[in-house]
Design a protein around this motif. Sequence first.
Motif, PDB file in Angstrom:
ATOM      1  N   LEU A  74       0.819  -1.213   0.000  1.00  0.00           N
ATOM      2  CA  LEU A  74       0.000   0.000   0.000  1.00  0.00           C
ATOM      3  C   LEU A  74       0.857   1.270   0.000  1.00  0.00           C
ATOM      4  N   GLY A  77       1.244   3.435  -3.339  1.00  0.00           N
ATOM      5  CA  GLY A  77       0.212   4.295  -3.932  1.00  0.00           C
ATOM      6  C   GLY A  77      -0.286   5.407  -3.025  1.00  0.00           C
ATOM      7  N   ARG A  78       0.290   5.549  -1.868  1.00  0.00           N
ATOM      8  CA  ARG A  78      -0.299   6.517  -0.922  1.00  0.00           C
ATOM      9  C   ARG A  78       0.213   7.940  -1.141  1.00  0.00           C
ATOM     10  N   ARG A 101     -10.154   7.921  -0.233  1.00  0.00           N
ATOM     11  CA  ARG A 101      -9.474   8.896  -1.094  1.00  0.00           C
ATOM     12  C   ARG A 101      -9.191  10.199  -0.345  1.00  0.00           C
ATOM     13  N   ASP A 104      -6.642   9.832   2.436  1.00  0.00           N
ATOM     14  CA  ASP A 104      -5.292   9.699   1.879  1.00  0.00           C
ATOM     15  C   ASP A 104      -4.738  11.066   1.478  1.00  0.00           C
ATOM     16  N   ARG A 141      -4.024   3.960   2.061  1.00  0.00           N
ATOM     17  CA  ARG A 141      -5.246   3.680   1.294  1.00  0.00           C
ATOM     18  C   ARG A 141      -5.081   2.506   0.325  1.00  0.00           C
ATOM     19  N   GLU A 143      -6.033   0.874  -3.027  1.00  0.00           N
ATOM     20  CA  GLU A 143      -6.530   1.536  -4.245  1.00  0.00           C
ATOM     21  C   GLU A 143      -7.983   1.125  -4.515  1.00  0.00           C
ATOM     22  N   GLY A 144      -8.746   2.101  -4.990  1.00  0.00           N
ATOM     23  CA  GLY A 144     -10.150   1.853  -5.325  1.00  0.00           C
ATOM     24  C   GLY A 144     -10.998   1.528  -4.095  1.00  0.00           C
ATOM     25  N   ASN A 145     -10.484   1.813  -2.937  1.00  0.00           N
ATOM     26  CA  ASN A 145     -11.202   1.541  -1.666  1.00  0.00           C
ATOM     27  C   ASN A 145     -11.570   0.077  -1.470  1.00  0.00           C
TER      28      ASN A 145
END
Length: 240
Positions: A74, A77-78, A101, A104, A141, A143-145
């Motif tokens: 993770l 991408g944070r 989102r 983050d 976060r 990605e894409g929750n």
Amino acid sequence: MGEPLKKEDIRRVLEFYRAIGVESVPCEPKARPGTKAKARRLKTAEQKKGREEKQKALQALFNEEIKGCTGCKLSAGRHNIVFGEGNPAARLMFIGEAPGREEDLQGRPFVGDAGKLLTSLIEKMGFSREDVFIANIVKCRPEGNRDPEEDEIEACLPFLKKQIGIIAPEAIMALGRVASQTLLGTTVQISRLRGNFKSYEGIPLMPTFHPAYLLRNRKDKALTWQDAMQVLKLLGMDAG
Ligand code: URA
């Protein structure tokens, strides 16, 4: 209150007692004026010191162990690590799943739509966000929750455990399936878990619905309020 007894009256009463064979009378020392206020001041100072120490411990945890963490995928991408926020000496902790989102981007927990609902629950309970501590099972976060995966939870959970250890709340509200199942080490469904106190390391933990679920299932807000009222009762507070 009547007039205070004069010395002469007390002497006469004691003589009477002695005459009927009473050898001693129990006597509480009278609190000196200002003693209660002084005790209160001492307690407040102790609380302040405790809070400052907890704040320092949380800061050290972030600086020494969490800042710049690359312990799971993770991190790639944070924008921000969402450490959690609130009162370091909170009586009550709310634990969610993972930053979304908005969280983050801002580096703060529960600041999106689900966060607004959580904030209104906290306020309805008679607290402000600054009174309680809000954190998540994972701090970055997905990605894409999507739900956090097992390896991500495993990498991040020790940080949350340390936070709970430092804050030492009197109660925890676990928000949703991921938080409840992770902290309780169970696979029982959230609809069956919610509404009954469980224990996390000796701390009463109330599993309840996640605010994002409540945004889609408004009728279940009443059940969440029932759960919150049980927590308030445990803390010796009135429902607002
Ligand atoms: N959902 C969560 O579980 N945590 C947040 O911080 C925001 C949304």
